[in-house]
Design an enzyme around this catalytic site. Structure first.
Site, PDB file in Angstrom:
ATOM      1  N   LYS A   1       0.821  -1.216   0.000  1.00 35.73           N
ATOM      2  CA  LYS A   1       0.000   0.000   0.000  1.00 35.73           C
ATOM      3  C   LYS A   1       0.862   1.277   0.000  1.00 35.73           C
ATOM      4  O   LYS A   1       2.064   1.226   0.273  1.00 35.73           O
ATOM      5  CB  LYS A   1      -0.938  -0.033   1.215  1.00 35.73           C
ATOM      6  CG  LYS A   1      -1.964  -1.181   1.157  1.00 35.73           C
ATOM      7  CD  LYS A   1      -2.953  -1.102   2.321  1.00 35.73           C
ATOM      8  CE  LYS A   1      -3.989  -2.210   2.236  1.00 35.73           C
ATOM      9  NZ  LYS A   1      -4.994  -2.118   3.338  1.00 35.73           N
TER      10      LYS A   1
ATOM     11  N   PHE B   1     -15.528   4.095   6.860  1.00 34.08           N
ATOM     12  CA  PHE B   1     -14.159   4.462   6.491  1.00 34.08           C
ATOM     13  C   PHE B   1     -13.905   4.391   4.985  1.00 34.08           C
ATOM     14  O   PHE B   1     -12.781   4.632   4.531  1.00 34.08           O
ATOM     15  CB  PHE B   1     -13.149   3.577   7.235  1.00 34.08           C
ATOM     16  CG  PHE B   1     -13.309   2.088   7.006  1.00 34.08           C
ATOM     17  CD1 PHE B   1     -12.836   1.485   5.854  1.00 34.08           C
ATOM     18  CD2 PHE B   1     -13.934   1.298   7.960  1.00 34.08           C
ATOM     19  CE1 PHE B   1     -12.979   0.123   5.640  1.00 34.08           C
ATOM     20  CE2 PHE B   1     -14.087  -0.074   7.752  1.00 34.08           C
ATOM     21  CZ  PHE B   1     -13.608  -0.663   6.592  1.00 34.08           C
TER      22      PHE B   1
ATOM     23  N   ARG C   1      -2.013 -13.990   4.710  1.00 32.25           N
ATOM     24  CA  ARG C   1      -2.732 -13.288   5.788  1.00 32.25           C
ATOM     25  C   ARG C   1      -1.991 -13.442   7.120  1.00 32.25           C
ATOM     26  O   ARG C   1      -1.967 -12.523   7.937  1.00 32.25           O
ATOM     27  CB  ARG C   1      -4.160 -13.846   5.925  1.00 32.25           C
ATOM     28  CG  ARG C   1      -5.021 -13.724   4.667  1.00 32.25           C
ATOM     29  CD  ARG C   1      -5.671 -12.405   4.476  1.00 32.25           C
ATOM     30  NE  ARG C   1      -6.576 -12.039   5.545  1.00 32.25           N
ATOM     31  CZ  ARG C   1      -7.312 -10.934   5.529  1.00 32.25           C
ATOM     32  NH1 ARG C   1      -7.249 -10.099   4.495  1.00 32.25           N
ATOM     33  NH2 ARG C   1      -8.103 -10.652   6.527  1.00 32.25           N
TER      34      ARG C   1
ATOM     35  N   THR D   1      -5.528  -6.678  10.839  1.00 37.25           N
ATOM     36  CA  THR D   1      -5.806  -5.394  10.184  1.00 37.25           C
ATOM     37  C   THR D   1      -5.270  -4.210  10.995  1.00 37.25           C
ATOM     38  O   THR D   1      -4.658  -3.301  10.449  1.00 37.25           O
ATOM     39  CB  THR D   1      -7.334  -5.226   9.998  1.00 37.25           C
ATOM     40  OG1 THR D   1      -7.855  -6.413   9.396  1.00 37.25           O
ATOM     41  CG2 THR D   1      -7.654  -4.033   9.131  1.00 37.25           C
TER      42      THR D   1
ATOM     43  N   ARG E   1       2.416  -6.102   9.420  1.00 35.72           N
ATOM     44  CA  ARG E   1       1.666  -4.953   9.952  1.00 35.72           C
ATOM     45  C   ARG E   1       2.175  -4.533  11.327  1.00 35.72           C
ATOM     46  O   ARG E   1       2.225  -3.336  11.638  1.00 35.72           O
ATOM     47  CB  ARG E   1       0.167  -5.274   9.962  1.00 35.72           C
ATOM     48  CG  ARG E   1      -0.439  -5.172   8.547  1.00 35.72           C
ATOM     49  CD  ARG E   1      -1.807  -5.767   8.484  1.00 35.72           C
ATOM     50  NE  ARG E   1      -2.529  -5.395   7.255  1.00 35.72           N
ATOM     51  CZ  ARG E   1      -3.672  -5.951   6.889  1.00 35.72           C
ATOM     52  NH1 ARG E   1      -4.221  -6.900   7.632  1.00 35.72           N
ATOM     53  NH2 ARG E   1      -4.269  -5.567   5.770  1.00 35.72           N
TER      54      ARG E   1
ATOM     55  N   ASN F   1      -2.060   0.422   6.635  1.00 36.08           N
ATOM     56  CA  ASN F   1      -1.528  -0.809   7.237  1.00 36.08           C
ATOM     57  C   ASN F   1      -0.673  -1.629   6.261  1.00 36.08           C
ATOM     58  O   ASN F   1      -0.562  -2.843   6.389  1.00 36.08           O
ATOM     59  CB  ASN F   1      -2.658  -1.635   7.866  1.00 36.08           C
ATOM     60  CG  ASN F   1      -3.724  -2.029   6.868  1.00 36.08           C
ATOM     61  OD1 ASN F   1      -3.592  -1.757   5.675  1.00 36.08           O
ATOM     62  ND2 ASN F   1      -4.768  -2.678   7.342  1.00 36.08           N
TER      63      ASN F   1
ATOM     64  N   HIS G   1      -2.218  -5.389   1.581  1.00 36.74           N
ATOM     65  CA  HIS G   1      -3.515  -6.046   1.397  1.00 36.74           C
ATOM     66  C   HIS G   1      -3.263  -7.498   1.033  1.00 36.74           C
ATOM     67  O   HIS G   1      -2.281  -7.807   0.358  1.00 36.74           O
ATOM     68  CB  HIS G   1      -4.307  -5.404   0.254  1.00 36.74           C
ATOM     69  CG  HIS G   1      -5.414  -6.293  -0.273  1.00 36.74           C
ATOM     70  ND1 HIS G   1      -6.648  -6.351   0.330  1.00 36.74           N
ATOM     71  CD2 HIS G   1      -5.439  -7.186  -1.294  1.00 36.74           C
ATOM     72  CE1 HIS G   1      -7.388  -7.243  -0.327  1.00 36.74           C
ATOM     73  NE2 HIS G   1      -6.673  -7.765  -1.312  1.00 36.74           N
TER      74      HIS G   1
ATOM     75  N   GLU H   1      -9.620 -10.995  -7.563  1.00 37.71           N
ATOM     76  CA  GLU H   1      -8.696  -9.862  -7.389  1.00 37.71           C
ATOM     77  C   GLU H   1      -7.490  -9.984  -8.330  1.00 37.71           C
ATOM     78  O   GLU H   1      -6.985  -8.975  -8.823  1.00 37.71           O
ATOM     79  CB  GLU H   1      -8.233  -9.792  -5.928  1.00 37.71           C
ATOM     80  CG  GLU H   1      -9.367  -9.377  -4.988  1.00 37.71           C
ATOM     81  CD  GLU H   1      -8.959  -9.321  -3.523  1.00 37.71           C
ATOM     82  OE1 GLU H   1      -9.826  -9.019  -2.684  1.00 37.71           O
ATOM     83  OE2 GLU H   1      -7.773  -9.577  -3.213  1.00 37.71           O
TER      84      GLU H   1
HETATM   85  P1  ATP Z   1      -7.157  -5.827   3.334  1.00 39.89           P
HETATM   86  O1  ATP Z   1      -8.498  -6.127   2.681  1.00 39.89           O
HETATM   87  O2  ATP Z   1      -6.580  -4.480   2.904  1.00 39.89           O
HETATM   88  O3  ATP Z   1      -6.190  -6.950   3.150  1.00 39.89           O
HETATM   89  P2  ATP Z   1      -8.176  -6.656   5.865  1.00 39.89           P
HETATM   90  O4  ATP Z   1      -8.798  -7.777   5.088  1.00 39.89           O
HETATM   91  O5  ATP Z   1      -7.262  -7.007   6.999  1.00 39.89           O
HETATM   92  O6  ATP Z   1      -7.358  -5.709   4.896  1.00 39.89           O
HETATM   93  P3  ATP Z   1     -10.693  -5.274   5.762  1.00 39.89           P
HETATM   94  O7  ATP Z   1     -11.703  -5.403   6.821  1.00 39.89           O
HETATM   95  O8  ATP Z   1     -10.902  -5.984   4.457  1.00 39.89           O
HETATM   96  O9  ATP Z   1      -9.277  -5.682   6.410  1.00 39.89           O
HETATM   97  O10 ATP Z   1     -10.487  -3.727   5.490  1.00 39.89           O
HETATM   98  C1  ATP Z   1      -9.902  -3.270   4.286  1.00 39.89           C
HETATM   99  C2  ATP Z   1      -8.993  -2.099   4.587  1.00 39.89           C
HETATM  100  O11 ATP Z   1      -9.777  -1.008   5.036  1.00 39.89           O
HETATM  101  C3  ATP Z   1      -7.993  -2.338   5.747  1.00 39.89           C
HETATM  102  O12 ATP Z   1      -6.832  -3.025   5.369  1.00 39.89           O
HETATM  103  C4  ATP Z   1      -7.697  -0.924   6.153  1.00 39.89           C
HETATM  104  O13 ATP Z   1      -6.769  -0.316   5.240  1.00 39.89           O
HETATM  105  C5  ATP Z   1      -9.072  -0.269   6.019  1.00 39.89           C
HETATM  106  N1  ATP Z   1      -9.821  -0.344   7.282  1.00 39.89           N
HETATM  107  C6  ATP Z   1     -10.420  -1.432   7.823  1.00 39.89           C
HETATM  108  N2  ATP Z   1     -11.032  -1.140   8.987  1.00 39.89           N
HETATM  109  C7  ATP Z   1     -10.826   0.190   9.186  1.00 39.89           C
HETATM  110  C8  ATP Z   1     -11.196   1.108  10.193  1.00 39.89           C
HETATM  111  N3  ATP Z   1     -11.933   0.741  11.234  1.00 39.89           N
HETATM  112  N4  ATP Z   1     -10.782   2.396  10.050  1.00 39.89           N
HETATM  113  C9  ATP Z   1     -10.047   2.798   8.987  1.00 39.89           C
HETATM  114  N5  ATP Z   1      -9.663   1.979   7.985  1.00 39.89           N
HETATM  115  C10 ATP Z   1     -10.042   0.698   8.083  1.00 39.89           C
HETATM  116 MG    MG Z   2      -9.970  -7.444   3.343  1.00 36.46          MG
END
Ligand code: ATP
Ligand code: MG
Length: 140
Positions: A11, A59, A87, A93, A104, A114, A117, A128
């Protein structure tokens, strides 16, 4: 164990801090192979489409702004149980909740910025990967 492919994104917070190589090193050390890779700057449209599952979340607007704030590196990783393995190496996250030694925990700036992805299921991984790569761009 099944050989799988998954989609990984380094990212903008990580590319800005010149951490591309360090992130890839963590993934390769964990046994994942980079079989496709490119650096690009996501448009707002691409970021909105990629994270469409989150469009109702509070968000979402900030997430799209962040993901378009600088270059990203998109890559296909291949290996045994690649989706879950990626993962695991990424960590939770929220970096505050991520396990020691994860990407992370060590590199992320915040729950939003973070650093990485990773696809969360083999089905989403396939979609994807198609979002960013054609078959001829993936060289195992
Ligand atoms: P990713 O999909 O990026 O791999 P993830 O699967 O761990 O991450 P998701 O729940 O899919 O988490 O959220 C997607 C992205 O949105 C997160 O990686 C983060 O960048 C952002 N995000 C998630 N939760 C929050 C939050 N509460 N506040 C701000 N940003 C958030
Ligand atoms: Mg995700």
């Amino acid at each position: 164990m099944a050989t799988e492919r998954t989609l990984s994104i380094i990212k903008p917070d990580a590319t800005r801090r010149n951490l591309t190589g360090k992130v890839v090193d963590r993934l390769e050390t964990a046994g994942l192979r980079v079989v496709a890779q490119k650096r690009l700057w996501l448009s707002q449209k691409q970021a909105e489409a990629f994270y469409a599952v989150h469009k109702e979340r509070p968000f979402f607007g900030d997430l799209v702004k962040f993901m378009t704030s600088g270059p990203v590196v998109v890559q296909v990783l291949e290996g045994a149980n690649a989706v879950a393995k990626n993962r695991e190496v990424m960590g939770a996250t929220d970096p505050k909740k991520a396990a020691p030694g994860t990407i992370r925990k060590d590199f992320a700036e915040s729950i939003e910025a973070n650093s990485v992805h990773g696809s969360d299921s083999p089905e989403n991984a396939a979609n994807e990967i198609k979002f960013f790569f054609s078959d001829t761009e993936i060289v195992g």
